[in-house]
Design an enzyme around this catalytic site. Structure first.
Site, short mmCIF file in Angstrom:
data_model
loop_
_atom_site.label_atom_id
_atom_site.label_comp_id
_atom_site.label_asym_id
_atom_site.label_seq_id
_atom_site.Cartn_x
_atom_site.Cartn_y
_atom_site.Cartn_z
N SER A 144 0.37 -0.95 0.05
CA SER A 144 -0.20 -0.14 0.03
C SER A 144 1.19 1.22 -0.11
O SER A 144 2.25 1.65 0.31
CB SER A 144 -1.09 -0.22 1.44
OG SER A 144 -1.40 1.10 1.65
N TYR A 169 -2.91 -0.06 10.02
CA TYR A 169 -2.67 -0.60 8.37
C TYR A 169 -1.34 -0.49 8.33
O TYR A 169 -0.59 -1.08 7.53
CB TYR A 169 -3.72 -0.11 7.93
CG TYR A 169 -3.58 -0.64 6.44
CD1 TYR A 169 -4.02 -1.15 6.11
CD2 TYR A 169 -3.35 0.65 5.46
CE1 TYR A 169 -4.42 -1.42 4.95
CE2 TYR A 169 -3.68 0.03 4.06
CZ TYR A 169 -4.19 -1.22 4.22
OH TYR A 169 -3.66 -1.50 2.35
#
Length: 359
Positions: A144, A169
């Site tokens: 990501s 995350y």
């Protein structure tokens, strides 16, 4: 440009997160354009509307070359059983608990899926070589843009240090890259990580800003625009993401031996982004215009009355901006779908799925 070293024809591809936004798009593309068998895994959790996941799956399961297993990659026995039964040649790990803000309130979900789940996939790939078998030819996995954290230099390059995550995350995604590197080094598993930048499009994730904005505007609620609208995002259309994944799948990092006689890790990481960050206020303006054109909102909708500029949220960053030069050089590809075109496709899908303002 790199030459293909994996011919997908006749191969078996395992896609985790197959009912997800990117996973379902990838499965659909592989089944349409490649002579492959696709095995999909998804736990179908209720992080967002399961109905959208079921809708994505509906098209896939009508194809005889698609097999679906409902379950979690955090279930080690299930993962091992799938590898033993289907013997995948290429693995694309897209299963993950996504979202920056959700990781603040529900950290357990990220540890289970993103760390334990990914570890199970790595272990299964490792043991696919047992007893002299050919094993997995290429592991491709989702990272990501969040890994860039508080980095100030833009555009973000895969050569940059990414040691300052600002959310759990992001930390789990950086951990995935480190784990993959270790397994590539120790067990010679060719792996490629893909840092996705703000993926959007039809049948997307309802927790993403563009989808959430649409739901609220349609319901007559106010939308909150963070950092007083001074955020810029490298929005990347779903078809561009899928195209990038398919190209990367067909070239596994080469296995080589170093000067010490030990294997060099066959490991790569790429950004997949639009290389053109958009201001959030401009993004909202285009979204509103396309929602009106698709009749999701009435032509006389009072947008100004439904906007609220608010401070930055914890875990967010002011800008994401991908340096996609390595992707271009190695695969001859650069995402290029204009934002308006992508949001138009989303608005038209939304109108078809949820109905227009006139109904």
């Amino acid at each position: 440009m790199l030459r293909k070293n994996i011919d997908l024809s006749g191969r078996t591809v395992l896609v985790t997160g197959a009912a997800g936004f990117i996973g379902s798009g990838l499965c659909r593309r592989l089944l349409a354009d490649c002579d492959v068998k696709v095995v999909g895994i998804d736990n179908m959790n209720d992080y967002y509307d399961v109905g959208i996941k079921e809708e994505r799956l509906r098209e896939l399961i009508s194809c005889h070359r698609f097999s679906f297993i409902r379950g979690s990659i955090a279930d080690r026995q299930l993962v091992d059983r799938v590898f033993a039964e289907y013997v995948p040649d290429v693995v694309v790990n897209l299963a993950a608990q996504a979202g920056v803000r959700y990781s603040i309130t529900n950290p357990d979900a990220y540890i289970e899926s993103n760390l334990i789940g990914f570890y199970n996939i790595l272990e299964a790939c490792r043991h696919s070589y047992d007893d002299g078998r050919q094993g997995v030819l290429h592991l491709v996995y989702a990272s990501s843009s969040s890994v860039y954290g508080s980095n100030k230099k833009v555009p973000y390059s895969t050569d940059d240090k990414v040691d300052n995550p600002v959310s759990l995350y992001a930390a789990t995604k950086k951990s995935n890259e480190l784990m993959a590197h270790a397994y590539a080094k120790l067990y010679d598993i060719p792996s490629t990580g893909l840092r996705f930048f703000t993926v959007y499009g039809p049948a997307g994730r309802p927790d993403m800003a563009y989808f959430g904005f649409t739901d609220k505007l349609r319901a007559g609620k106010k939308i909150q625009i963070f950092n007083y609208g001074n955020c810029r995002r490298d929005f990347t259309y779903i078809d561009d993401i899928v195209e990038g994944v398919v190209r990367v799948m067909q070239h596994a990092p080469e296995r080589r031996t170093g000067e010490d006689g030990l294997p060099l890790p066959p490991y790569k990481v790429y950004n997949i982004g639009n290389n053109s960050p958009e201001n959030l206020l401009d993004f909202v303006t285009i979204l509103q215009e396309e929602l009106v054109a698709a009749k999701v909102l009435p032509a006389d909708y009072d947008f100004e009355a439904h906007k609220e500029l608010v401070p930055m949220q914890p875990g967010d960053v002011p800008v994401t901006y991908a340096d996609t030069t390595p992707l271009e050089e190695d695969f001859g590809f650069k995402p290029s779908t204009p934002l308006r075109e992508g949001l138009r496709a989303f608005a038209e899908w939304y109108a078809g799925y949820y109905g227009t303002s006139g109904r």
